[in-house]
Design a protein around this motif. Structure first.
Motif, PDB file in Angstrom:
ATOM      1  N   LEU A 114       0.824  -1.202   0.000  1.00  0.00           N
ATOM      2  CA  LEU A 114       0.000   0.000   0.000  1.00  0.00           C
ATOM      3  C   LEU A 114       0.867   1.265   0.000  1.00  0.00           C
ATOM      4  CD1 LEU A 114      -3.102   0.426   0.060  1.00  0.00           C
ATOM      5  CD2 LEU A 114      -2.870   0.971   2.478  1.00  0.00           C
ATOM      6  N   LYS A 115       0.593   2.147  -0.963  1.00  0.00           N
ATOM      7  CA  LYS A 115       1.327   3.404  -1.079  1.00  0.00           C
ATOM      8  C   LYS A 115       0.470   4.611  -0.709  1.00  0.00           C
ATOM      9  CE  LYS A 115       4.411   1.758  -4.752  1.00  0.00           C
ATOM     10  NZ  LYS A 115       4.867   1.972  -6.158  1.00  0.00           N
ATOM     11  N   ILE A 116      -0.824   4.521  -0.974  1.00  0.00           N
ATOM     12  CA  ILE A 116      -1.730   5.641  -0.696  1.00  0.00           C
ATOM     13  C   ILE A 116      -2.903   5.149   0.134  1.00  0.00           C
ATOM     14  CG2 ILE A 116      -3.250   7.382  -1.695  1.00  0.00           C
ATOM     15  CD1 ILE A 116      -1.547   7.351  -4.200  1.00  0.00           C
ATOM     16  N   LEU A 117      -3.154   5.820   1.251  1.00  0.00           N
ATOM     17  CA  LEU A 117      -4.319   5.530   2.082  1.00  0.00           C
ATOM     18  C   LEU A 117      -5.067   6.831   2.348  1.00  0.00           C
ATOM     19  CD1 LEU A 117      -6.094   3.728   3.868  1.00  0.00           C
ATOM     20  CD2 LEU A 117      -4.480   4.125   5.745  1.00  0.00           C
ATOM     21  N   SER A 118      -6.318   6.870   1.917  1.00  0.00           N
ATOM     22  CA  SER A 118      -7.171   8.024   2.174  1.00  0.00           C
ATOM     23  C   SER A 118      -8.297   7.592   3.101  1.00  0.00           C
ATOM     24  CB  SER A 118      -7.753   8.567   0.866  1.00  0.00           C
ATOM     25  OG  SER A 118      -8.695   9.581   1.142  1.00  0.00           O
ATOM     26  N   ILE A 119      -8.324   8.190   4.284  1.00  0.00           N
ATOM     27  CA  ILE A 119      -9.317   7.848   5.293  1.00  0.00           C
ATOM     28  C   ILE A 119      -9.931   9.130   5.848  1.00  0.00           C
ATOM     29  CG2 ILE A 119      -7.629   7.733   7.161  1.00  0.00           C
ATOM     30  CD1 ILE A 119     -10.281   5.053   6.639  1.00  0.00           C
ATOM     31  N   GLN A 120     -10.039  10.139   4.994  1.00  0.00           N
ATOM     32  CA  GLN A 120     -10.570  11.441   5.378  1.00  0.00           C
ATOM     33  C   GLN A 120     -12.046  11.355   5.756  1.00  0.00           C
ATOM     34  OE1 GLN A 120      -9.897  13.605   1.764  1.00  0.00           O
ATOM     35  NE2 GLN A 120      -7.762  14.020   2.199  1.00  0.00           N
ATOM     36  N   SER A 121     -12.472  12.310   6.566  1.00  0.00           N
ATOM     37  CA  SER A 121     -13.898  12.475   6.899  1.00  0.00           C
ATOM     38  C   SER A 121     -14.517  11.188   7.413  1.00  0.00           C
ATOM     39  CB  SER A 121     -14.661  12.974   5.666  1.00  0.00           C
ATOM     40  OG  SER A 121     -14.188  14.233   5.261  1.00  0.00           O
ATOM     41  N   ASN A 122     -13.862  10.604   8.414  1.00  0.00           N
ATOM     42  CA  ASN A 122     -14.427   9.469   9.116  1.00  0.00           C
ATOM     43  C   ASN A 122     -14.535   9.835  10.600  1.00  0.00           C
ATOM     44  OD1 ASN A 122     -14.897   6.789   7.466  1.00  0.00           O
ATOM     45  ND2 ASN A 122     -13.166   7.829   6.512  1.00  0.00           N
ATOM     46  N   GLU A 141       3.312   5.997   1.240  1.00  0.00           N
ATOM     47  CA  GLU A 141       3.890   7.273   0.836  1.00  0.00           C
ATOM     48  C   GLU A 141       2.947   8.449   1.050  1.00  0.00           C
ATOM     49  OE1 GLU A 141       5.167   7.018  -3.194  1.00  0.00           O
ATOM     50  OE2 GLU A 141       6.581   5.367  -2.830  1.00  0.00           O
ATOM     51  N   GLU A 142       1.646   8.205   0.992  1.00  0.00           N
ATOM     52  CA  GLU A 142       0.685   9.286   1.136  1.00  0.00           C
ATOM     53  C   GLU A 142      -0.420   8.861   2.107  1.00  0.00           C
ATOM     54  OE1 GLU A 142      -0.703  10.831  -2.622  1.00  0.00           O
ATOM     55  OE2 GLU A 142       1.175  10.292  -3.619  1.00  0.00           O
ATOM     56  N   LEU A 143      -0.634   9.679   3.135  1.00  0.00           N
ATOM     57  CA  LEU A 143      -1.683   9.415   4.115  1.00  0.00           C
ATOM     58  C   LEU A 143      -2.572  10.638   4.237  1.00  0.00           C
ATOM     59  CD1 LEU A 143      -3.034   7.720   6.336  1.00  0.00           C
ATOM     60  CD2 LEU A 143      -1.338   8.638   7.946  1.00  0.00           C
ATOM     61  N   TYR A 144      -3.846  10.449   3.921  1.00  0.00           N
ATOM     62  CA  TYR A 144      -4.834  11.520   4.009  1.00  0.00           C
ATOM     63  C   TYR A 144      -5.821  11.160   5.125  1.00  0.00           C
ATOM     64  CZ  TYR A 144      -2.871  12.448  -0.594  1.00  0.00           C
ATOM     65  OH  TYR A 144      -2.001  12.704  -1.634  1.00  0.00           O
ATOM     66  N   ILE A 145      -5.699  11.885   6.256  1.00  0.00           N
ATOM     67  CA  ILE A 145      -6.483  11.532   7.433  1.00  0.00           C
ATOM     68  C   ILE A 145      -7.118  12.782   8.048  1.00  0.00           C
ATOM     69  CG2 ILE A 145      -4.530  11.653   9.052  1.00  0.00           C
ATOM     70  CD1 ILE A 145      -5.652   8.965  10.230  1.00  0.00           C
ATOM     71  N   ASN A 149       8.664   6.217   4.829  1.00  0.00           N
ATOM     72  CA  ASN A 149       8.665   6.666   3.435  1.00  0.00           C
ATOM     73  C   ASN A 149       7.539   7.643   3.112  1.00  0.00           C
ATOM     74  OD1 ASN A 149      10.939   5.185   2.328  1.00  0.00           O
ATOM     75  ND2 ASN A 149       9.728   3.332   2.652  1.00  0.00           N
ATOM     76  N   LEU A 150       6.883   8.155   4.133  1.00  0.00           N
ATOM     77  CA  LEU A 150       5.805   9.115   3.895  1.00  0.00           C
ATOM     78  C   LEU A 150       6.326  10.363   3.182  1.00  0.00           C
ATOM     79  CD1 LEU A 150       3.483   9.230   7.047  1.00  0.00           C
ATOM     80  CD2 LEU A 150       2.848   8.650   4.713  1.00  0.00           C
ATOM     81  N   ARG A 151       5.648  10.727   2.090  1.00  0.00           N
ATOM     82  CA  ARG A 151       5.963  11.950   1.357  1.00  0.00           C
ATOM     83  C   ARG A 151       4.895  13.015   1.550  1.00  0.00           C
ATOM     84  NH1 ARG A 151       5.404  12.132  -3.377  1.00  0.00           N
ATOM     85  NH2 ARG A 151       4.182  10.257  -3.789  1.00  0.00           N
ATOM     86  N   VAL A 152       3.635  12.562   1.713  1.00  0.00           N
ATOM     87  CA  VAL A 152       2.512  13.480   1.884  1.00  0.00           C
ATOM     88  C   VAL A 152       1.728  13.071   3.123  1.00  0.00           C
ATOM     89  CG1 VAL A 152       0.402  14.424   0.872  1.00  0.00           C
ATOM     90  CG2 VAL A 152       2.354  13.842  -0.613  1.00  0.00           C
ATOM     91  N   LEU A 153       1.516  14.037   4.026  1.00  0.00           N
ATOM     92  CA  LEU A 153       0.728  13.772   5.231  1.00  0.00           C
ATOM     93  C   LEU A 153      -0.313  14.877   5.384  1.00  0.00           C
ATOM     94  CD1 LEU A 153       0.153  12.230   7.844  1.00  0.00           C
ATOM     95  CD2 LEU A 153       1.943  13.592   8.960  1.00  0.00           C
TER      96      LEU A 153
END
Length: 366
Positions: free
Chosen positions: A231-239, A254-258, A274-278
């Motif tokens: 897994l490289k991108i996980l989007s779990i916004q608006s929970n 690499e990308e976590l949207y929380i 290895n996170l690039r975007v938080l």
């Protein structure tokens, strides 16, 4: 991903060269204005009236062939916003080399595709229709991309036989449970944002998954994803997440949207080096901390929290050479002194190229 994936879709232009006349997409196919005035109204009630120049009734076509301009060997058909309600009426069986079929923003309620498309069709896009059940895909064994976003689905069914699928888009439906995806080892991108999902589950066999989009659901705990090592991108916004858990075995993330959750601190990310975007915007985080493991961080989105310390900004981020974008607007550190805010961020982070939505020149480093 996201694909991503949020909000009402833009109205697409008509594909037949007409001009949209109203917000519902009427495109002039009626050939006359809806408020047209009949000059010789008396002819409507005169049974003796005839026009010698008019063609015989049987020569007038009742329906337009939307595909008459397509070559029979075309590999790509795109009919967006054409008021299509019946797929069989398109007579798709005549296209023997079709690879991509896009029927976005129509009025389709049933998936009725000819089995003759099975050997060639790879991408099927039925975004924004009226489909409530996934049926009619049995023969499409070479399908790699399936988009049923903005429909009326309540369940994920009848797709796990499509072993070549790499991308699934089921955004903005009424799905309550992640199910029916067993054995889809080639799946790389799964978009389930804006549904009614309460629990992350039944992803055990999706070992090749690289992108998982679950924003705008009702999830209260991050769990059952530790086996998704690719897994490289996980989007779990608006929970409804109160904390970050369950990510320690995801070294390739690499990308976590929380954003838009209930977080009060940044924690549980020590192994995600290895996170690039938080994106942690719109939470209740009071301190900028625990960011030292992210040597490759490029973007930090932290707007609308409770951050108040420029010292923490400098301590946590100043040494990150790849960092180019930060968002701190609507935090106390911005609201207390808005006139000085940008300069203070630039002094703390001389490498920065963008602060909030505005670009800036990074300070020269000597």
């Amino acid at each position: 991903m996201d694909n991503s994936t949020n909000g009402s879709p833009d109205l697409a232009p008509p594909t037949n060269g007409g001009t949209l006349q109203d917000s519902k997409g009427w495109d002039g196919k009626l050939r006359v204005d809806r408020r047209a005035v009949v000059t010789n109204a008396e002819i409507l009630s005169d049974p003796e009236y005839t026009n010698e120049d008019a063609p015989p009734v049987e020569q007038i076509s009742a329906d337009e062939d939307l595909l008459e301009d397509y070559e029979l060997d075309t590999d790509d058909i795109d009919l967006v916003h054409c008021r299509i309600s019946s797929i069989p009426a398109l007579r798709l069986e005549r296209f023997t080399k079709l690879e991509k079929l896009c029927l976005r923003q129509n009025q389709i309620s049933h998936i009725e595709l000819p089995s003759s498309l099975g050997p060639t069709l790879q991408e099927l896009d039925l975004y924004d229709n009226l489909i409530s059940h996934i049926k009619g895909l049995d023969s499409l064994i070479h399908l790699s991309s399936l988009d049923l976003s903005f429909n009326k689905l309540k369940h994920i069914k009848n797709v796990n036989h499509l072993k070549d699928l790499t991308d699934i888009y089921f955004v903005q439906n009424k799905i309550q449970k992640i199910e029916g995806l067993d054995g889809m080892t080639k799946l790389r991108n799964l978009e389930l944002a804006a549904n009614r999902i309460r629990e992350i589950e039944n992803l055990d066999t999706l070992t090749g998954l690289e992108e998982l989009w679950l924003g705008k659901n009702k999830i209260t705990e991050l769990k059952n994803i530790s086996h998704l090592s690719n897994l490289k991108i996980l989007s779990i916004q608006s929970n409804r997440l109160p904390q970050i858990t369950g990510l320690s075995n995801l070294p390739n993330l690499e990308e976590l949207y929380i954003s838009h959750n209930a977080l009060t601190e940044i924690s549980g990310l020590d192994s995600n080096v290895n996170l690039r975007v938080l994106d942690i915007s719109n939470n209740k985080i009071t301190h900028l901390a625990n960011l030292s493991p992210f040597e490759h961080l490029e973007e930090l989105w932290a707007s609308s929290n409770l951050l108040s310390s420029f010292e923490e900004v400098e301590r946590e981020l100043a040494k990150k050479k790849e960092l180019n974008t930060v968002y701190f607007e609507m935090n106390p550190l911005q609201l207390r002194s808005p006139a000085l805010y940008r300069n203070k961020v630039r002094l703390a982070l001389p490498q920065i190229q963008q602060i909030d939505a505005s670009m800036c020149q990074p300070f020269a480093l000597f």
